[in-house]
Scaffold this motif. Sequence first.
Motif, short mmCIF file in Angstrom:
data_model
loop_
_atom_site.label_atom_id
_atom_site.label_comp_id
_atom_site.label_asym_id
_atom_site.label_seq_id
_atom_site.Cartn_x
_atom_site.Cartn_y
_atom_site.Cartn_z
N GLY A 28 13.89 2.88 33.35
CA GLY A 28 13.57 4.28 33.02
C GLY A 28 12.09 4.61 33.13
N HIS A 29 11.82 5.89 33.17
CA HIS A 29 10.48 6.51 33.18
C HIS A 29 9.36 5.62 33.71
N VAL A 57 17.00 8.34 33.64
CA VAL A 57 15.79 8.70 32.90
C VAL A 57 14.56 8.46 33.77
N THR A 58 14.68 8.86 35.01
CA THR A 58 13.60 8.72 35.98
C THR A 58 12.50 9.76 35.72
N SER A 59 11.26 9.40 36.07
CA SER A 59 10.17 10.38 35.99
C SER A 59 10.09 11.25 37.24
N PHE A 138 6.55 9.63 28.72
CA PHE A 138 7.95 10.02 28.59
C PHE A 138 8.15 11.51 28.87
N ARG A 141 11.57 14.54 32.53
CA ARG A 141 12.68 13.74 33.05
C ARG A 141 13.50 14.68 33.90
N TYR A 144 17.17 15.70 33.79
CA TYR A 144 17.70 16.46 32.65
C TYR A 144 17.49 17.97 32.83
#
Length: 305
Positions: A28-29, A57-59, A138, A141, A144
């Motif tokens: 993630g991130h 939850v990728t940046s 964080f 995202r 989302y």
Amino acid sequence: MVDVRTIDTSVTLFGRKWASPLAIAPTGHQGAYHPQGELAVARAAKEKGKLMMLSNVTSNSVEDVNEARGEPVWFQLYASEHWSSNLKMIERAERAGCPVLILTVDMVGASYRETQDLFMRQDDRNCSACHGEVRSPFRGRPMYDGIDLNAYLDAGVRFDWDLVKKIKDTTDMKLIIKGITHPLDAKLCVEHGVDGIIVSNHGGRSQADSRGTIEILPEIVKAVDGRIPVMVDGGIRRGSDIFKALALGATAVDIGRPYLWGLGAFGQPGVERILDIFDAEFKVVMEQMGITSIDQITPASLALP
Ligand SMILES: Cc1cc2nc3c(=O)[nH]c(=O)nc-3n(C[C@H](O)[C@H](O)[C@H](O)COP(=O)(O)O)c2cc1C
């Protein structure tokens, strides 16, 4: 006493041939490690011809990552009880051309990260007093976007075979389940039409005391009996680890932390270097074993019956 001047390390997964059995696990991130985050990893994966799995939850958005990779990546989903949010992410990944959806099922409740807590910062001064604006890694995202985040997060998770059926009825992407650590679950995956398994305990991040995935792998391989591909991750740190995993029946092997270390240290060139080290080490092991193609790697290669 084998001619090892030509070595073929390629493997085929769902009809697509990859130059090596080493893939990039979803984490993630990645913006937390380098400003380019997943884009740097995708460019490194493109340069080195590696399969990349992208966390939801990728940046960076799946569309941008696919472009940086030069072809669609495999998309990983943390599903929630809030179905319409899952659906939006699944449909978006499919629209972006992702051929495979990975459902991660080993993060059921809150995780207990003692090691991380031990490294917790104790100095409570405001960093921005010395270092300028501090941006949370964080933040942002993009997967989302357009989903009801509170509903998605508040709904919590419930992994069961109904969810698997619902996902299978929803998408034409191949479905892989990540986080299988028991042969009975592996059997049920096959029975429920799952297309592949990743033997994983999330790098020990949900819970630190379970068995190592390399120990569990042979039991899962036996239960699956060649019907679907079985990948494995957790603690793969050397080319020799790739070899051992394949000898124990894995179709391919994924790494998590190693490429993040490369990313954090040097960005794209750091990830490329990590991939090169694994490839070079793996080739040396193949040569030393007198093995010229992946299908020749068997339990007997480890002197097992
Ligand atoms: C920092 C970090 C973030 C992770 N984020 C995800 C994630 O978003 N989705 C997921 O399925 N697995 C995630 N994982 C688990 C990895 O996909 C993989 O299972 C694990 O890192 C493999 O072990 P290794 O780090 O020893 O190679 C994460 C792991 C780490 C270390």
